[in-house]
Design an enzyme around this catalytic site. Sequence first.
Site, PDB file in Angstrom:
ATOM      1  N   ASP A   1      13.120 102.877  29.762  1.00 29.02           N
ATOM      2  CA  ASP A   1      12.090 103.866  29.444  1.00 29.02           C
ATOM      3  C   ASP A   1      10.739 103.146  29.479  1.00 29.02           C
ATOM      4  O   ASP A   1      10.051 103.003  28.472  1.00 29.02           O
ATOM      5  CB  ASP A   1      12.366 104.499  28.081  1.00 29.02           C
ATOM      6  CG  ASP A   1      11.574 105.793  27.899  1.00 29.02           C
ATOM      7  OD1 ASP A   1      10.777 106.130  28.796  1.00 29.02           O
ATOM      8  OD2 ASP A   1      11.743 106.456  26.871  1.00 29.02           O
TER       9      ASP A   1
ATOM     10  N   ASP B   1       5.206 101.630  26.324  1.00 27.77           N
ATOM     11  CA  ASP B   1       6.308 101.657  27.287  1.00 27.77           C
ATOM     12  C   ASP B   1       6.162 100.617  28.397  1.00 27.77           C
ATOM     13  O   ASP B   1       6.401 100.919  29.574  1.00 27.77           O
ATOM     14  CB  ASP B   1       6.428 103.063  27.906  1.00 27.77           C
ATOM     15  CG  ASP B   1       7.036 104.081  26.945  1.00 27.77           C
ATOM     16  OD1 ASP B   1       7.637 103.680  25.937  1.00 27.77           O
ATOM     17  OD2 ASP B   1       6.918 105.292  27.215  1.00 27.77           O
TER      18      ASP B   1
ATOM     19  N   HIS C   1      14.960 114.090  32.717  1.00 25.88           N
ATOM     20  CA  HIS C   1      14.654 115.376  32.080  1.00 25.88           C
ATOM     21  C   HIS C   1      14.653 116.438  33.183  1.00 25.88           C
ATOM     22  O   HIS C   1      14.276 116.150  34.320  1.00 25.88           O
ATOM     23  CB  HIS C   1      13.232 115.446  31.522  1.00 25.88           C
ATOM     24  CG  HIS C   1      12.866 114.462  30.469  1.00 25.88           C
ATOM     25  ND1 HIS C   1      12.434 113.195  30.754  1.00 25.88           N
ATOM     26  CD2 HIS C   1      12.800 114.586  29.122  1.00 25.88           C
ATOM     27  CE1 HIS C   1      12.141 112.572  29.624  1.00 25.88           C
ATOM     28  NE2 HIS C   1      12.355 113.382  28.626  1.00 25.88           N
TER      29      HIS C   1
ATOM     30  N   ASP D   1      11.420 116.551  35.178  1.00 24.75           N
ATOM     31  CA  ASP D   1      11.153 115.407  36.063  1.00 24.75           C
ATOM     32  C   ASP D   1      11.613 115.681  37.476  1.00 24.75           C
ATOM     33  O   ASP D   1      11.053 115.164  38.440  1.00 24.75           O
ATOM     34  CB  ASP D   1      11.948 114.154  35.630  1.00 24.75           C
ATOM     35  CG  ASP D   1      11.753 113.765  34.209  1.00 24.75           C
ATOM     36  OD1 ASP D   1      10.677 114.060  33.653  1.00 24.75           O
ATOM     37  OD2 ASP D   1      12.675 113.153  33.630  1.00 24.75           O
TER      38      ASP D   1
ATOM     39  N   ASP E   1       2.393 104.316  22.086  1.00 26.09           N
ATOM     40  CA  ASP E   1       3.639 104.011  22.770  1.00 26.09           C
ATOM     41  C   ASP E   1       3.336 103.525  24.189  1.00 26.09           C
ATOM     42  O   ASP E   1       3.099 104.330  25.078  1.00 26.09           O
ATOM     43  CB  ASP E   1       4.448 105.319  22.821  1.00 26.09           C
ATOM     44  CG  ASP E   1       5.891 105.089  23.211  1.00 26.09           C
ATOM     45  OD1 ASP E   1       6.392 103.973  23.018  1.00 26.09           O
ATOM     46  OD2 ASP E   1       6.506 106.046  23.716  1.00 26.09           O
TER      47      ASP E   1
ATOM     48  N   GLU F   1      14.789 103.108  20.980  1.00 28.22           N
ATOM     49  CA  GLU F   1      13.800 102.563  21.916  1.00 28.22           C
ATOM     50  C   GLU F   1      13.024 101.434  21.247  1.00 28.22           C
ATOM     51  O   GLU F   1      12.560 101.577  20.111  1.00 28.22           O
ATOM     52  CB  GLU F   1      12.849 103.677  22.365  1.00 28.22           C
ATOM     53  CG  GLU F   1      11.771 103.146  23.302  1.00 28.22           C
ATOM     54  CD  GLU F   1      10.915 104.216  23.953  1.00 28.22           C
ATOM     55  OE1 GLU F   1      11.442 105.282  24.328  1.00 28.22           O
ATOM     56  OE2 GLU F   1       9.706 103.968  24.094  1.00 28.22           O
TER      57      GLU F   1
ATOM     58  N   HIS G   1       9.567 102.375  20.000  1.00 30.81           N
ATOM     59  CA  HIS G   1       9.577 103.323  18.888  1.00 30.81           C
ATOM     60  C   HIS G   1       9.900 102.604  17.583  1.00 30.81           C
ATOM     61  O   HIS G   1       9.356 102.943  16.526  1.00 30.81           O
ATOM     62  CB  HIS G   1      10.575 104.446  19.149  1.00 30.81           C
ATOM     63  CG  HIS G   1      10.237 105.279  20.358  1.00 30.81           C
ATOM     64  ND1 HIS G   1      11.018 106.310  20.802  1.00 30.81           N
ATOM     65  CD2 HIS G   1       9.180 105.226  21.219  1.00 30.81           C
ATOM     66  CE1 HIS G   1      10.474 106.849  21.883  1.00 30.81           C
ATOM     67  NE2 HIS G   1       9.373 106.202  22.155  1.00 30.81           N
TER      68      HIS G   1
ATOM     69  N   ASP H   1      16.841 102.528  24.736  1.00 32.22           N
ATOM     70  CA  ASP H   1      15.760 102.660  25.698  1.00 32.22           C
ATOM     71  C   ASP H   1      15.021 101.330  25.753  1.00 32.22           C
ATOM     72  O   ASP H   1      14.316 100.951  24.809  1.00 32.22           O
ATOM     73  CB  ASP H   1      14.797 103.788  25.301  1.00 32.22           C
ATOM     74  CG  ASP H   1      15.164 105.111  25.967  1.00 32.22           C
ATOM     75  OD1 ASP H   1      16.291 105.227  26.500  1.00 32.22           O
ATOM     76  OD2 ASP H   1      14.337 106.029  25.957  1.00 32.22           O
TER      77      ASP H   1
HETATM   78 CO   LIG Z   1      12.528 106.634  25.062  1.00 36.01          CO
HETATM   79 CO   LIG Z   2       8.234 105.187  24.332  1.00 39.04          CO
END
Ligand SMILES: [Co+2]
Ligand SMILES: [Co+2]
Lengths: 435, 435, 435, 435
Positions: C337, C307, C99, C102, C305, C266, C269, C294
């Site tokens: 991700d 991750d 991004h 970032d 989430d 993802e 998700h 992802d």
């Molecule tokens: Co993602």
């Molecule tokens: Co996530």
Amino acid sequence: MTDFYKGLSPVKFEGEQSTNALAYRHYNKDEIVAGKRMEDHIRPAVAYWHSFAAEGGDPFGGRTFDRPWYDKGMDGARMKADVAFETFDMLDVPFFCFHDVDIAPEGDSLAESNKNVREIGEIFAKKMETSRTRLLWGTANLFSNRRYMGGAATNPDPDVFTYAAAQVKNVLELTHELGGENYVLWGGREGYETLLNTKIGQESDQMARFLTLVIEHADKIGFKGQILIEPKPQEPTKHQYDYDVATVYGFLQRYGLEKRVKCNIEVGHAFLAGHSFEHELAVASSLGMLGSVDANRNDLQSGWDTDHFPNNPGEMALAFYYILKQGGLGKGGFNFDAKLRRQSLDPADLLYGHVGGLDVLARGLKAAAAMIEDGEFDRLLDERYAGWQSGEGKAILNGERSLENLAERVERENLQPQPRSGRQEYLENLVNRFV
Amino acid sequence: MTDFYKGLSPVKFEGEQSTNALAYRHYNKDEIVAGKRMEDHIRPAVAYWHSFAAEGGDPFGGRTFDRPWYDKGMDGARMKADVAFETFDMLDVPFFCFHDVDIAPEGDSLAESNKNVREIGEIFAKKMETSRTRLLWGTANLFSNRRYMGGAATNPDPDVFTYAAAQVKNVLELTHELGGENYVLWGGREGYETLLNTKIGQESDQMARFLTLVIEHADKIGFKGQILIEPKPQEPTKHQYDYDVATVYGFLQRYGLEKRVKCNIEVGHAFLAGHSFEHELAVASSLGMLGSVDANRNDLQSGWDTDHFPNNPGEMALAFYYILKQGGLGKGGFNFDAKLRRQSLDPADLLYGHVGGLDVLARGLKAAAAMIEDGEFDRLLDERYAGWQSGEGKAILNGERSLENLAERVERENLQPQPRSGRQEYLENLVNRFV
Amino acid sequence: MTDFYKGLSPVKFEGEQSTNALAYRHYNKDEIVAGKRMEDHIRPAVAYWHSFAAEGGDPFGGRTFDRPWYDKGMDGARMKADVAFETFDMLDVPFFCFHDVDIAPEGDSLAESNKNVREIGEIFAKKMETSRTRLLWGTANLFSNRRYMGGAATNPDPDVFTYAAAQVKNVLELTHELGGENYVLWGGREGYETLLNTKIGQESDQMARFLTLVIEHADKIGFKGQILIEPKPQEPTKHQYDYDVATVYGFLQRYGLEKRVKCNIEVGHAFLAGHSFEHELAVASSLGMLGSVDANRNDLQSGWDTDHFPNNPGEMALAFYYILKQGGLGKGGFNFDAKLRRQSLDPADLLYGHVGGLDVLARGLKAAAAMIEDGEFDRLLDERYAGWQSGEGKAILNGERSLENLAERVERENLQPQPRSGRQEYLENLVNRFV
Amino acid sequence: MTDFYKGLSPVKFEGEQSTNALAYRHYNKDEIVAGKRMEDHIRPAVAYWHSFAAEGGDPFGGRTFDRPWYDKGMDGARMKADVAFETFDMLDVPFFCFHDVDIAPEGDSLAESNKNVREIGEIFAKKMETSRTRLLWGTANLFSNRRYMGGAATNPDPDVFTYAAAQVKNVLELTHELGGENYVLWGGREGYETLLNTKIGQESDQMARFLTLVIEHADKIGFKGQILIEPKPQEPTKHQYDYDVATVYGFLQRYGLEKRVKCNIEVGHAFLAGHSFEHELAVASSLGMLGSVDANRNDLQSGWDTDHFPNNPGEMALAFYYILKQGGLGKGGFNFDAKLRRQSLDPADLLYGHVGGLDVLARGLKAAAAMIEDGEFDRLLDERYAGWQSGEGKAILNGERSLENLAERVERENLQPQPRSGRQEYLENLVNRFV
Ligand SMILES: [Co+2]
Ligand SMILES: [Co+2]
Ligand SMILES: [Co+2]
Ligand SMILES: [Co+2]
Ligand SMILES: [Co+2]
Ligand SMILES: [Co+2]
Ligand SMILES: [Co+2]
Ligand SMILES: [Co+2]
């Protein structure tokens, strides 16, 4: 010999290269793992209810299976017993488990129901003279009949408590006579549908009283097996009192029963309670409460008890880690509390479910044994907590420090503890090295 | 007097017909309900953290609020204290609650951090000479600083335990000096991120030791308030040891602390643990563990702790039912552990949140009192369990019956208990008559 | 060369027997699987945000990591870029993703922010002249800054839409210039906190307009990459419009964009939306919408989430099955991700996460390829649906039958279709043969 | 006249002060609300299945109810029809709904089943000559019989599709003949138990074909009612294709059917899909897809479809808000897809459920009408989005701006959009003013 499995051969170990869907690829009962035969670690059991009494129904549809023993009363029950022991033979498993209502039809009175159960019990006894399959545990179904709709031990009506007590007496004695190694209580309707009609304090006392009666009777008849409670958070009730291991432990302590009762932990019930399976095992083991296991799995996206056969070796590796660390399950075992999917109509499906499940357990066992043998995992764990083994850490745990002592030390030493990596990714990779 | 609420007038009770968004429509502090002033039933408290220390951030974005005291060190802390007491006045609430780190910035050492906290504590003491707002409870934040990333009492490093102990000593003493009526422990990181790096038995012992030290110190300094544990199942950790009321109760019994500690029950934490709020209250009350409440709500579709302000009078009616039945919360109260939504930027929003929340509590209280006064609800409940008050039911509960006695009665009387309607729909309608 | 990874060596493939925690045991980039290099199947990417911009914070505590580039403005951004490319080298991965926020700090105006981003972009371009690591995708962060608290494209304020549009323009152009193969839109706050302040029809139109503008600009500048939407059901918002693949597909069709946009799916998700990962892949693939992935996982007991890095080879096997069946991901890839746990402080942890994750992907890929090569799985699937390939089945699908025709045939033939086993347990065992 | 309700009197409106449990306290059918009779807003319907065909069973226990028409074949079906119309009279409701299998037993062939259905249909027609109760909708049960275990339209076997088509033809025609205002398709098993045996693309095509056939036949016979799909995410299947409104909309568009079909939205199904009820209504309404409602509620802690009667007026207020804003439900209505709890055995319980539910709907309707009449709520909503009505906002939505235009304006004006409060707490309080 029935023709239920006509055309199918008994399931044998053939090794990982086998492509025979009715062979074990990992479960090799006599293979020595961590100093013991695989079978003696796992102690697998077939569940009578899901395997022989269930019909493939669900809340939106009735029976899909078509078994020759359906709707045939005691004749059906006898045929069912034949197929059950043929199944044990086909799978070569050392144990089975049952509820009273799984094995024989209910009669018009408890006396008649019990008589039916005893009649099939005698057939079991006879078969067990020649079969190598033994009874892991027995239990009474105190939740299906409409009389139990508001609970058994926790029913607002003492007559229902009484009826349930009489039913348990019969199954407990039969379990004892058949050499059962455990007696299980799953409180399927010991809970509530709505708090609005429920006195939970009152029901808690009833439940404790019931359990005490069972323990006293077990002692009286000389039953040396384990008494096990199987936790589940809900379903069929909105809330079930034996929510999870920690809740059961609090309940038992409250009534002074925590030394006498252990838990039978089901994978899917742990999940429904918001826990991982290994969590429930670790908690139970740390409390001296890990007695036995109901092997299955829950669909990860379904909010009810799906009772799938296990299929995740990694999950079972962590389970066996805690079991091996406590020296095994003792009189407990792995009961396949797993049911065929509604669409799995064929006799062969019943074998596939158990074969796949047992192979997954075997993979888990071997992975856990390898993890422990490797030693890195335990070494890291000990290293992380080493500070508590001596010096200040030990003094604190021994009760030799007060808040004041501790505050004074912070000030004196201007203590600034520095965090150290928890190494979660490293440890997850390490587990995957063995799975 | 700051100008934070410039242009806004203090919130008063104006009655149900009022359309003034900054008036109470139901909360009338001096109105007598069930024999007591409304305020004395509810004992509402503003939470320092969410109201004054939070910044509107979430895991995907930083600060949205823009308070004049941000980033100003001790000057900011003093301004924050001013606005806090202005808020208490604007809302006319009798209580507030705080963590140490809410009220003063952390210093470079614990000594400095504690000094900061004490300085603001003295400002509080001064303000409380003229304000009518008192301290419902104090607590130490043992979870935000990176030193606590692996737990405080349950950290693998005894130095972290030590640091936490010293921090609690300071807040406990301050709470005592400010006349706080309770001291709360919320074990935000007393749990685990992964079982793979965790010895849960070891950590359980540490947690019990810590709690014991706190109790001993409370006794030593003459603190007469309640010691409360606030259960939560997870978040920030994957698993938090104080999962729910039943789990906390089992833990306390294990270490002989169940007589000395009660629970502070948060609506949203009950929900995250798979329970209704009223369930946790009913369980706690039945165990003598219901000490205080964190009033808020969870978004019904979110899987994390959303800490919305309460907005459901029906939910609060059931809560007050259990509270009234046990004779009130005693030294406890209703702390608004509720935060403004990220987009609620304005000072007025802080008032709206509390006004709406307090009105919902007042509606719940009045509904519960009316339910109890009406009597039908309790009458039906007693009727349902009447069988346990005498005869066989009583004899069973008194331990005068064995399984054999019970089985014999079933046979002798050919007992066939008939189910009676649980009347859930009737009872739900009945509750709605009062809400 | 920074000293961030001092003492650590680049990660190489060493094979399954390796016990080197910083070696690949399964991921062997040049190994040919199903006719293609492993790397060309997986196309793994490091995510700039989680790996270099995240700080270990969570809703209950701030930064735990301690990276040398924190709080150093553009100097820090340059150092971060150095470590980023050193990480790509250490891991030997062909791709990264970022991004705008970032890679460079936000300035006082968008012009300044964009200038910062472009300056780092030029550093990237320079590094990419010698590095083999390319850009899988770029994206704009339209959710962290408080200006986006009410959404970007779907903000009630057109100025916010405008600002977001200008921000995307910059990142899209940078992505194009850096040779990025995809541009991703994750609508982190395109949704609502409460329906009470939301016009969903209006916001839907805004979102479509925004997407159209992006597509038009992509075309204008000659960007040939894929435009991808990343679905997520909620968090940070209570409800996010791009809920799941099916929802995104409906939205795209409504505005005629379904041919031009695909999905970046993802794992976590999918789980939050109530789906398995493989479900979302299968749905997307069947709709021609499967663009990229992802890679991560959600904790199975957490409702947010998480991750985590992936650790379940079985899950990835099913994922690769659908990817291989559609001929691969094309310009897409597997972006990690995934974030280090809050307690994983060490530079080495960043490597462990990716090494373990990539090994799990490699195992999944190999298993899927073996399943397909074996053929039994596909054969059974085809057999099950064979009836639709000819005769009546084909005629029905071709639109050659009416309800009347069909009803008449049932009557004429007294049709009584008989169910056949769905063979779920058999198929689950079959998958486990390859995992 | 049967004696099912012997001793009970018809339910009348008695007003809020009534303590008669069998009186309406809020539902006053002829009262004018927002310009229309309450009954004409709500159009309440009794569901034949839950009210007359269900037996109180659940996955852990069989029948608890004891209705005189059970197990009596066509004689039972006739008695059931008598009690059904007596129920409609007792409740004074204008509508009912049914599945074919609710009203008549299945025969040995479809011909016989259809004949049975038609025979009861004629009884209905006769009763409707004198009763004021009309048919809201009919539907075919394509999920209970074992032939449908693998789906109806989406079955791998075209013969099952064919059988289902013939069954729908019969019910659709009967619905038409009885003057039914809607025909509903709930795809109970149109989904999968495991992706491993499923071709979702293939099944999607089958489902679209089936729906097209139904529409064509409806047109052919002159049926002017609405065709409705009832979304549900899962249960009985692991995944159901008609997951939620957004998914159904995407599916319909894909096959060009979105103009011809609307949704029947069930409260509990919204909840299972991770949505609030009002979300599904708002989405459907914004897409022109809001056709009808299945009124009930889900237990907030249960992960399956509990179908409780509604009891939350606040939830229903938000529902009616969206319904009133779109000008009402047209041919749709509120069908009580709600079942008595397993323990609610008495005939009176059936009345309590509907009485309480209808009162809750009436409260919701009145609250929504008051919210709209007050106007503050809509005014705030319009104000929030006012920027899109003119100037730049309008130009953007009209397609008159490109990314470049927008970026240029940001630069030129140094645009720095400032967030404004979302006022969620204020709005929640505002809603509570009317509930
Ligand atoms: Co993602
Ligand atoms: Co996530
Ligand atoms: Co079980
Ligand atoms: Co189960
Ligand atoms: Co709290
Ligand atoms: Co909270
Ligand atoms: Co429905
Ligand atoms: Co439903």
